[in-house]
Design a protein around this motif. Structure first.
Motif, PDB file in Angstrom:
ATOM      1  N   UNK A  75       0.659  -1.284   0.099  1.00  0.00           N
ATOM      2  CA  UNK A  75      -0.068  -0.042  -0.009  1.00  0.00           C
ATOM      3  C   UNK A  75       0.896   1.303   0.011  1.00  0.00           C
ATOM      4  N   UNK A  76       0.639   2.060  -1.132  1.00  0.00           N
ATOM      5  CA  UNK A  76       1.242   3.356  -0.987  1.00  0.00           C
ATOM      6  C   UNK A  76       0.750   4.399  -0.277  1.00  0.00           C
ATOM      7  N   UNK A  77       1.724   5.248   0.273  1.00  0.00           N
ATOM      8  CA  UNK A  77       1.120   6.360   0.918  1.00  0.00           C
ATOM      9  C   UNK A  77       0.446   7.440   0.133  1.00  0.00           C
ATOM     10  N   UNK A  78      -0.919   7.828   0.754  1.00  0.00           N
ATOM     11  CA  UNK A  78      -1.629   8.708  -0.253  1.00  0.00           C
ATOM     12  C   UNK A  78      -0.877  10.206  -0.045  1.00  0.00           C
ATOM     13  N   UNK A  79      -0.662  11.094  -1.120  1.00  0.00           N
ATOM     14  CA  UNK A  79      -0.148  12.513  -0.977  1.00  0.00           C
ATOM     15  C   UNK A  79      -0.580  13.215  -0.033  1.00  0.00           C
ATOM     16  N   UNK A  80      -0.034  14.019   0.245  1.00  0.00           N
ATOM     17  CA  UNK A  80      -0.323  14.927   1.532  1.00  0.00           C
ATOM     18  C   UNK A  80      -1.328  16.020   0.803  1.00  0.00           C
ATOM     19  N   UNK A  81      -2.552  16.310   1.652  1.00  0.00           N
ATOM     20  CA  UNK A  81      -3.524  17.358   1.073  1.00  0.00           C
ATOM     21  C   UNK A  81      -2.736  18.685   1.464  1.00  0.00           C
ATOM     22  N   UNK A  82      -3.073  19.522   0.491  1.00  0.00           N
ATOM     23  CA  UNK A  82      -2.746  20.959   0.814  1.00  0.00           C
ATOM     24  C   UNK A  82      -3.244  21.408   2.014  1.00  0.00           C
ATOM     25  N   UNK A  83      -2.350  22.325   2.734  1.00  0.00           N
ATOM     26  CA  UNK A  83      -2.704  23.015   4.013  1.00  0.00           C
ATOM     27  C   UNK A  83      -4.155  23.800   3.816  1.00  0.00           C
ATOM     28  N   UNK A  84      -4.027  24.586   2.932  1.00  0.00           N
ATOM     29  CA  UNK A  84      -5.129  25.648   3.092  1.00  0.00           C
ATOM     30  C   UNK A  84      -5.991  25.382   1.549  1.00  0.00           C
ATOM     31  N   UNK A  85      -7.535  25.107   1.507  1.00  0.00           N
ATOM     32  CA  UNK A  85      -7.552  25.282   0.083  1.00  0.00           C
ATOM     33  C   UNK A  85      -7.632  26.400  -0.317  1.00  0.00           C
ATOM     34  N   UNK A  86      -7.822  26.453  -1.831  1.00  0.00           N
ATOM     35  CA  UNK A  86      -7.794  27.808  -2.785  1.00  0.00           C
ATOM     36  C   UNK A  86      -9.014  28.641  -2.596  1.00  0.00           C
TER      37      UNK A  86
END
Length: 93
Positions: A75-86
């Protein structure tokens, strides 16, 4: 079948697998005088025994194939979510 019925492809495969079409073939040989009825049924029983051995061997090999090679996926790690939404007003590139 002996009166001219035409089975669909699926039904034909089932009848062939069960040996009905082979028995029909043998009984036609009896009707034509190629051999007698007990010989036809003896040939059919021999075919049926051989067929059962092939089917059980195929099932055993499929069971061994499933058990012998378990599938393990990394299982690959999911990419980190952006800190703040645009922001709604900003245009995305």
């Amino acid at each position: 079948m002996q009166k001219g019925a035409q089975p669909t492809d699926t039904v034909r495969r089932i009848l062939s697998f069960k040996g009905v079409l082979y028995l029909k073939h043998l009984l036609r040989g009896v009707k034509l005088g190629l051999f007698d009825e007990p010989t036809a049924y003896k040939k059919f029983e021999q075919w049926q025994a051989d067929h059962e051995q092939k089917v059980s061997a195929r099932r055993e090999s499929q069971k061994k194939a499933r058990v012998a090679a378990p599938v393990v996926r990394k299982v690959e790690e999911a990419p980190a979510a952006p800190a703040e939404p645009a922001a709604e007003g900003e245009a995305e590139a």
